[in-house]
Design a protein around this motif. Structure first.
Motif: not given
Length: 315
Positions: A205-206, A214-217, A222-230, A255-258
């Motif tokens: 949701s940008h 940080i947990e929301t980030v 993770q959800q954005g990548r999972a949805e796109l990969q699916s 940055v560390r999280l990414v």
């Protein structure tokens, strides 16, 4: 300086968002098809245009060609597929599209909701003195444009939940007329993939990372990548920070999280060019916004002089 290649090569990464069929007075910053066409034609004639994955590999190997440039798009607007893609294909220009998956198939980004609501407004005044302490003129197109800019600037600084609640109040009189086709459909994303374009993660949701926990980030990424990969049935290894300004929009912990989530590269909106020793998880990008060809070319050259990408200390 822009001509360097090899181990001393410099990579210019360009950001685009919308490419409209025709100019829109409510979106003066958005490119139209005619402007985008001559920009891409100039790039194809004078620069070495690479896909982002190839550019990342050659940057690390020290084998970039001179005048190396990548084209990227953020957010996932439908006009990227309908208007920009045919122009890119005509000139054989590769591009990477960073998609916010939560807006696919009928969604709308919050600032687009404000723009379209103001476009439809039939009253002469929007009174938000009880919430924002201001009133906004909405009679003429020029008044609506000025008020839209002011309103977006004010809403941008609010907590996302407060912002969204206020937007719902603003759009109530015009909600039935708001467009549902501004962002791509799933099929349009697949069309980009089948056309040889690269897709990257831009969260769900940008959210501006500095405005949420940080947990929301983590969940958004993770959800954005999972949805796109699916959707694509392939790995997604590239990421772009929403809004993308170091310190203001994201910080060292993001940055560390990414990096820890396994992305091969991530991209900011700090100006400058990427060099071999740049931070791979916050590579610079910039928007060549000039609408005159000579100035467009001059801005590319000027940006290339700034070889140092902006870094957030990873401590």
């Amino acid at each position: 300086m822009i001509c360097k290649g090899g181990a001393n090569g410099r990579l210019s990464i360009l950001i685009f968002h919308q490419v409209l069929p025709e100019p829109d007075p409510f979106r003066p910053e958005a490119l139209d098809a005619e402007t985008f066409h001559w920009q891409i034609a100039l790039l194809a004639e004078h620069f070495n245009l690479l896909s982002l994955p190839e550019a990342m590999e050659r940057l690390s190997q020290g084998t970039l060609p001179p005048k190396a440039v990548c084209v990227t798009f953020d957010d996932g607007y439908a006009d990227n597929a309908n208007v920009a893609l045919p122009i890119l294909l005509k000139h054989r220009v590769p591009a990477t599209f960073f998609i916010s998956t939560g807006y696919l198939d009928g969604g709308r980004m919050w600032h687009d909701t404000v723009i379209e609501a103001m476009r439809l407004m039939e009253t002469d005044l929007l009174d938000l003195s009880d919430s924002l302490g201001q009133r906004f003129l909405t009679g003429s197109i020029h008044e609506k444009r000025r008020s839209t800019r002011r309103l977006i600037a004010l809403l941008k600084n609010l907590d996302p939940s407060d912002r969204d609640a206020l937007i719902q109040r603003i759009i109530e009189p015009v909600s039935s007329g708001l467009p549902t086709d501004l962002m791509m459909t799933s099929n349009q994303v697949r069309r980009l993939q089948k056309s040889g374009m690269v897709l990257g993660c831009h969260t769900v949701s940008h959210p501006i990372f500095t405005t949420v926990g940080i947990e929301t980030v983590r969940q958004e990424i993770q959800q954005g990548r999972a949805e796109l990969q699916s959707l694509l049935d392939e790995s997604v290894t590239l990421f772009a920070y929403p809004n993308g300004r170091p310190f203001d929009d994201y910080q060292a912990e993001h940055v560390r999280l990414v990096r820890d989530l396994g992305f091969e590269a991530a991209f900011s909106t700090a100006g400058g060019v990427a060099t071999r020793n740049a931070d791979r998880w916050q590579l610079p990008r910039f928007s060549p916004w000039d609408r005159i060809p000579s100035r467009f070319m001059a801005r590319l050259l000027l940006n290339a002089v700034n070889a140092a990408s902006t870094r957030v200390p990873l401590s």
